[in-house]
Design a protein around this motif. Structure first.
Motif, PDB file in Angstrom:
ATOM      1  N   VAL A 243      35.672  41.726  42.253  1.00 14.38           N
ATOM      2  CA  VAL A 243      35.188  41.332  40.917  1.00 14.38           C
ATOM      3  C   VAL A 243      36.353  40.914  40.035  1.00 14.38           C
ATOM      4  O   VAL A 243      37.420  41.546  40.078  1.00 14.38           O
ATOM      5  CB  VAL A 243      34.499  42.543  40.232  1.00 14.38           C
ATOM      6  N   THR A 244      36.151  39.884  39.250  1.00 16.25           N
ATOM      7  CA  THR A 244      37.061  39.616  38.145  1.00 16.25           C
ATOM      8  C   THR A 244      36.231  39.124  36.962  1.00 16.25           C
ATOM      9  O   THR A 244      35.034  38.827  37.118  1.00 16.25           O
ATOM     10  CB  THR A 244      38.182  38.635  38.528  1.00 16.25           C
ATOM     11  N   ALA A 245      36.833  39.080  35.792  1.00 16.05           N
ATOM     12  CA  ALA A 245      36.002  38.800  34.607  1.00 16.05           C
ATOM     13  C   ALA A 245      36.830  38.413  33.400  1.00 16.05           C
ATOM     14  O   ALA A 245      38.016  38.730  33.304  1.00 16.05           O
ATOM     15  CB  ALA A 245      35.193  40.058  34.257  1.00 16.05           C
ATOM     16  N   MET A 246      36.190  37.711  32.491  1.00 16.65           N
ATOM     17  CA  MET A 246      36.645  37.552  31.110  1.00 16.65           C
ATOM     18  C   MET A 246      35.704  38.417  30.267  1.00 16.65           C
ATOM     19  O   MET A 246      34.477  38.231  30.336  1.00 16.65           O
ATOM     20  CB  MET A 246      36.503  36.099  30.657  1.00 16.65           C
ATOM     21  N   VAL A 247      36.266  39.356  29.525  1.00 15.83           N
ATOM     22  CA  VAL A 247      35.452  40.294  28.745  1.00 15.83           C
ATOM     23  C   VAL A 247      36.122  40.467  27.383  1.00 15.83           C
ATOM     24  O   VAL A 247      37.343  40.669  27.332  1.00 15.83           O
ATOM     25  CB  VAL A 247      35.384  41.677  29.447  1.00 15.83           C
ATOM     26  N   GLY A 248      35.364  40.387  26.304  1.00 13.82           N
ATOM     27  CA  GLY A 248      36.015  40.557  25.002  1.00 13.82           C
ATOM     28  C   GLY A 248      35.033  40.794  23.876  1.00 13.82           C
ATOM     29  O   GLY A 248      33.826  40.956  24.097  1.00 13.82           O
ATOM     30  N   VAL A 249      35.590  40.822  22.685  1.00 11.22           N
ATOM     31  CA  VAL A 249      34.789  41.000  21.471  1.00 11.22           C
ATOM     32  C   VAL A 249      34.814  39.668  20.726  1.00 11.22           C
ATOM     33  O   VAL A 249      35.838  39.264  20.191  1.00 11.22           O
ATOM     34  CB  VAL A 249      35.367  42.120  20.578  1.00 11.22           C
TER      35      VAL A 249
ATOM     36  N   TYR B  63      24.994  53.056  41.339  1.00 13.48           N
ATOM     37  CA  TYR B  63      26.423  53.398  41.385  1.00 13.48           C
ATOM     38  C   TYR B  63      27.249  52.122  41.628  1.00 13.48           C
ATOM     39  O   TYR B  63      28.273  51.891  40.977  1.00 13.48           O
ATOM     40  CB  TYR B  63      26.677  54.404  42.518  1.00 13.48           C
ATOM     41  N   HIS B  64      26.779  51.292  42.557  1.00 16.83           N
ATOM     42  CA  HIS B  64      27.479  50.044  42.868  1.00 16.83           C
ATOM     43  C   HIS B  64      27.545  49.145  41.625  1.00 16.83           C
ATOM     44  O   HIS B  64      28.600  48.580  41.315  1.00 16.83           O
ATOM     45  CB  HIS B  64      26.740  49.333  44.006  1.00 16.83           C
ATOM     46  N   ALA B  65      26.439  49.038  40.906  1.00 20.38           N
ATOM     47  CA  ALA B  65      26.421  48.210  39.684  1.00 20.38           C
ATOM     48  C   ALA B  65      27.413  48.760  38.662  1.00 20.38           C
ATOM     49  O   ALA B  65      28.132  48.002  38.000  1.00 20.38           O
ATOM     50  CB  ALA B  65      25.007  48.165  39.097  1.00 20.38           C
ATOM     51  N   LEU B  66      27.485  50.091  38.554  1.00 22.53           N
ATOM     52  CA  LEU B  66      28.432  50.686  37.607  1.00 22.53           C
ATOM     53  C   LEU B  66      29.871  50.415  38.032  1.00 22.53           C
ATOM     54  O   LEU B  66      30.723  50.094  37.191  1.00 22.53           O
ATOM     55  CB  LEU B  66      28.200  52.204  37.507  1.00 22.53           C
ATOM     56  N   GLU B  67      30.135  50.517  39.331  1.00 24.57           N
ATOM     57  CA  GLU B  67      31.506  50.235  39.798  1.00 24.57           C
ATOM     58  C   GLU B  67      31.892  48.799  39.426  1.00 24.57           C
ATOM     59  O   GLU B  67      33.020  48.539  38.987  1.00 24.57           O
ATOM     60  CB  GLU B  67      31.631  50.461  41.316  1.00 24.57           C
ATOM     61  N   ILE B  68      30.948  47.877  39.565  1.00 28.99           N
ATOM     62  CA  ILE B  68      31.219  46.473  39.215  1.00 28.99           C
ATOM     63  C   ILE B  68      31.476  46.326  37.716  1.00 28.99           C
ATOM     64  O   ILE B  68      32.428  45.652  37.295  1.00 28.99           O
ATOM     65  CB  ILE B  68      30.042  45.573  39.664  1.00 28.99           C
ATOM     66  N   VAL B  69      30.665  46.973  36.896  1.00 27.80           N
ATOM     67  CA  VAL B  69      30.840  46.862  35.438  1.00 27.80           C
ATOM     68  C   VAL B  69      32.204  47.412  35.027  1.00 27.80           C
ATOM     69  O   VAL B  69      32.935  46.779  34.249  1.00 27.80           O
ATOM     70  CB  VAL B  69      29.701  47.594  34.692  1.00 27.80           C
ATOM     71  N   LEU B  70      32.562  48.577  35.558  1.00 28.38           N
ATOM     72  CA  LEU B  70      33.859  49.161  35.191  1.00 28.38           C
ATOM     73  C   LEU B  70      35.008  48.283  35.678  1.00 28.38           C
ATOM     74  O   LEU B  70      36.021  48.112  34.983  1.00 28.38           O
ATOM     75  CB  LEU B  70      33.973  50.589  35.755  1.00 28.38           C
ATOM     76  N   ALA B  71      34.854  47.716  36.873  1.00 28.32           N
ATOM     77  CA  ALA B  71      35.894  46.826  37.411  1.00 28.32           C
ATOM     78  C   ALA B  71      36.004  45.564  36.561  1.00 28.32           C
ATOM     79  O   ALA B  71      37.111  45.058  36.309  1.00 28.32           O
ATOM     80  CB  ALA B  71      35.569  46.473  38.866  1.00 28.32           C
ATOM     81  N   ALA B  72      34.858  45.056  36.097  1.00 30.43           N
ATOM     82  CA  ALA B  72      34.871  43.849  35.251  1.00 30.43           C
ATOM     83  C   ALA B  72      35.563  44.146  33.927  1.00 30.43           C
ATOM     84  O   ALA B  72      36.361  43.335  33.431  1.00 30.43           O
ATOM     85  CB  ALA B  72      33.437  43.365  35.018  1.00 30.43           C
ATOM     86  N   GLN B  73      35.275  45.328  33.357  1.00 29.64           N
ATOM     87  CA  GLN B  73      35.939  45.691  32.090  1.00 29.64           C
ATOM     88  C   GLN B  73      37.450  45.785  32.295  1.00 29.64           C
ATOM     89  O   GLN B  73      38.231  45.303  31.466  1.00 29.64           O
ATOM     90  CB  GLN B  73      35.394  47.033  31.567  1.00 29.64           C
ATOM     91  N   ALA B  74      37.870  46.368  33.415  1.00 29.52           N
ATOM     92  CA  ALA B  74      39.307  46.512  33.695  1.00 29.52           C
ATOM     93  C   ALA B  74      39.929  45.136  33.930  1.00 29.52           C
ATOM     94  O   ALA B  74      41.005  44.821  33.399  1.00 29.52           O
ATOM     95  CB  ALA B  74      39.515  47.416  34.907  1.00 29.52           C
ATOM     96  N   ALA B  75      39.245  44.291  34.686  1.00 27.50           N
ATOM     97  CA  ALA B  75      39.762  42.944  34.953  1.00 27.50           C
ATOM     98  C   ALA B  75      39.835  42.130  33.667  1.00 27.50           C
ATOM     99  O   ALA B  75      40.727  41.296  33.492  1.00 27.50           O
ATOM    100  CB  ALA B  75      38.879  42.240  35.985  1.00 27.50           C
ATOM    101  N   GLY B  76      38.898  42.389  32.767  1.00 31.22           N
ATOM    102  CA  GLY B  76      38.907  41.708  31.472  1.00 31.22           C
ATOM    103  C   GLY B  76      40.133  42.078  30.651  1.00 31.22           C
ATOM    104  O   GLY B  76      40.593  41.291  29.825  1.00 31.22           O
ATOM    105  N   ARG B  77      40.642  43.285  30.871  1.00 27.08           N
ATOM    106  CA  ARG B  77      41.822  43.718  30.103  1.00 27.08           C
ATOM    107  C   ARG B  77      43.110  43.127  30.666  1.00 27.08           C
ATOM    108  O   ARG B  77      43.983  42.715  29.924  1.00 27.08           O
ATOM    109  CB  ARG B  77      41.921  45.261  30.102  1.00 27.08           C
TER     110      ARG B  77
END
Ligand SMILES: NC(=O)c1ccc[n+]([C@@H]2O[C@H](COP(=O)([O-])OP(=O)(O)OC[C@H]3O[C@@H](n4cnc5c(N)ncnc54)[C@H](O)[C@@H]3O)[C@@H](O)[C@H]2O)c1
Length: 370
Positions: free
Chosen positions: A196-202, A318-332
């Protein structure tokens, strides 16, 4: 015998959508509300008066411990989900927990473990895989109607909640609240994601909530890239940054065709199938316009009554949560994260999705100059 429900969290989803679902199960003699609790006095007393139960329980543990509670509904803000669901499972209750199942992987892992050992079933929102429309899309994909899945897009967003500050604080945010739907849907079709990778922000740093101007801490805008292996990718576009749209919720492109789910995955409005072999779109109207995203509760009651396994399993949440947390981390930090967990295919059982030929809609555009 009617199952006793214990409700923890009597806010907006309880007062509206879940109360409607409880009412329809109650008039059918399948459930009764046995206990309610909310930290907010007014909401707790309002819910207790509506269902004629004790108005002044002192905490969630009294709901979990009540002798006539069989099923606990965890409908609080998100940071509370993990610990409350854990307490209920430990007490041997059946549990429905709103999404996400927890806000940390450690808490979620405990829930998965407990669900394997506990007498109680654990059903985790979102319940979108239960809709007849999603089932039809899933069946078409598994039947090979569009060939091998290659790429996909999904989106879910709106302008954002105005009734509770916690949506914009740590432990809230659009990925936990909204992105989790699309991620759950796409993974049900493709299988577990590998990376997973992501752009995440406010995007909107200040908002008006409950009549007060607040600073936004949690993400309100995200584009998440999922890698399913073998160069098969999907993108999830989500946020409290969309006023309206008229695009499909899910678009899945295969080697032989395309399938798309219309509306939102939590409120489907039919689906469409292109197969190269047909040379036309098949348009399937929404099979159940009254389907509600709270159907997870009816499903849990069905499974308790019949002993059938639940369609979705906690490992998927659980898998969906792992992806969300990974996306938030990748966003940082911009670094893609591997995803370690997996989950089994949904167990839809033997009742067949009604075969429907759909209405043909021709598409005269051509990419090969013919
Ligand atoms: N609002 C929606 O459209 C929607 C849709 C689907 C799912 N959900 C999910 O439902 C859950 C609740 O959302 P909501 O919109 O009803 O939020 P809300 O803020 O309106 O309600 C949450 C309630 O939980 C209570 N609460 C917080 N901590 C508690 C605790 N420890 N014990 C008991 N009560 C506690 C709060 O006082 C509040 O009344 C969230 O997980 C959300 O993601 C919301």
């Amino acid at each position: 015998m009617s199952l006793g429900l214990g409700v923890i969290g009597c806010g907006s989803v309880f007062a509206g959508p879940y109360r409607g679902m409880i009412e329809s199960l109650r008039v059918a003699g399948r459930v009764h509300v046995a206990a309610v609790y909310d930290v907010d006095d007014a909401k707790r007393r309002g819910a207790a008066a509506h269902f004629d139960v004790h108005p002044d329980l002192l905490g969630p543990d009294q709901v979990v411990a009540a002798s006539d509670v069989d099923v606990v509904l965890v409908l609080t803000s998100m940071n509370e989900h993990g610990p409350l669901a854990k307490a209920a499972l430990e007490a041997g209750r059946h549990v429905l927990v709103e999404k996400p199942m927890a806000t940390s992987l450690a808490d979620a892992a405990e829930l998965v473990e407990l669900s394997r050992a506990s007498e109680g079933l654990l059903v985790c929102a979102p319940h979108i895989l239960l809709s007849p429309t999603f089932r039809a899309v899933h069946a078409a994909v598994r039947d090979g109607q569009v060939g091998d899945l290659l790429t996909a897009r999904a989106r879910y967003g709106w302008a954002g909640p105005w009734w509770a500050e916690w949506f914009y604080e740590q432990g809230g945010g659009s990925l936990f609240d909204l992105g989790v739907y699309n991620i759950t849907s796409l993974c049900a079709l493709f299988g577990p994601a590998k990376r997973v990778t992501a752009m995440v922000g406010v995007a909107v740093p200040e908002r008006d909530v409950n009549g007060r101007r607040i600073e936004v801490e949690a993400d309100d805008n995200a584009h998440v890239l999922l890698d399913f292996g073998d160069a098969r990718f999907a993108v999830v576009t989500t946020g409290f940054t969309m006023q309206r749209y008229r695009s499909p919720a899910i678009e899945v492109y295969g080697s032989e065709g395309t399938v798309q789910l219309l509306g939102d995955d939590w409120a489907p409005e039919g689906w469409e199938l292109w197969r190269n072999a047909d040379g036309a779109w098949r348009v399937f109207p929404e099979p159940d316009p009254h389907w509600q995203w709270t159907e997870g509760l009816r499903h849990l009651v069905d499974c308790v009554e019949t002993g059938r396994p639940t369609v979705t399993c906690p490992e998927h949440a659980y898998h969906a949560l792992e992806i969300v947390l990974a996306a938030q981390a990748a966003g940082r930090d911009g670094v893609a994260r591997p995803i370690a967990s997996g989950f089994p295919d949904p167990i839809y059982g033997s009742e067949l999705v009604e075969p429907d030929a759909g209405r043909l809609a021709h598409d005269h555009r051509s990419h090969d100059g013919l």
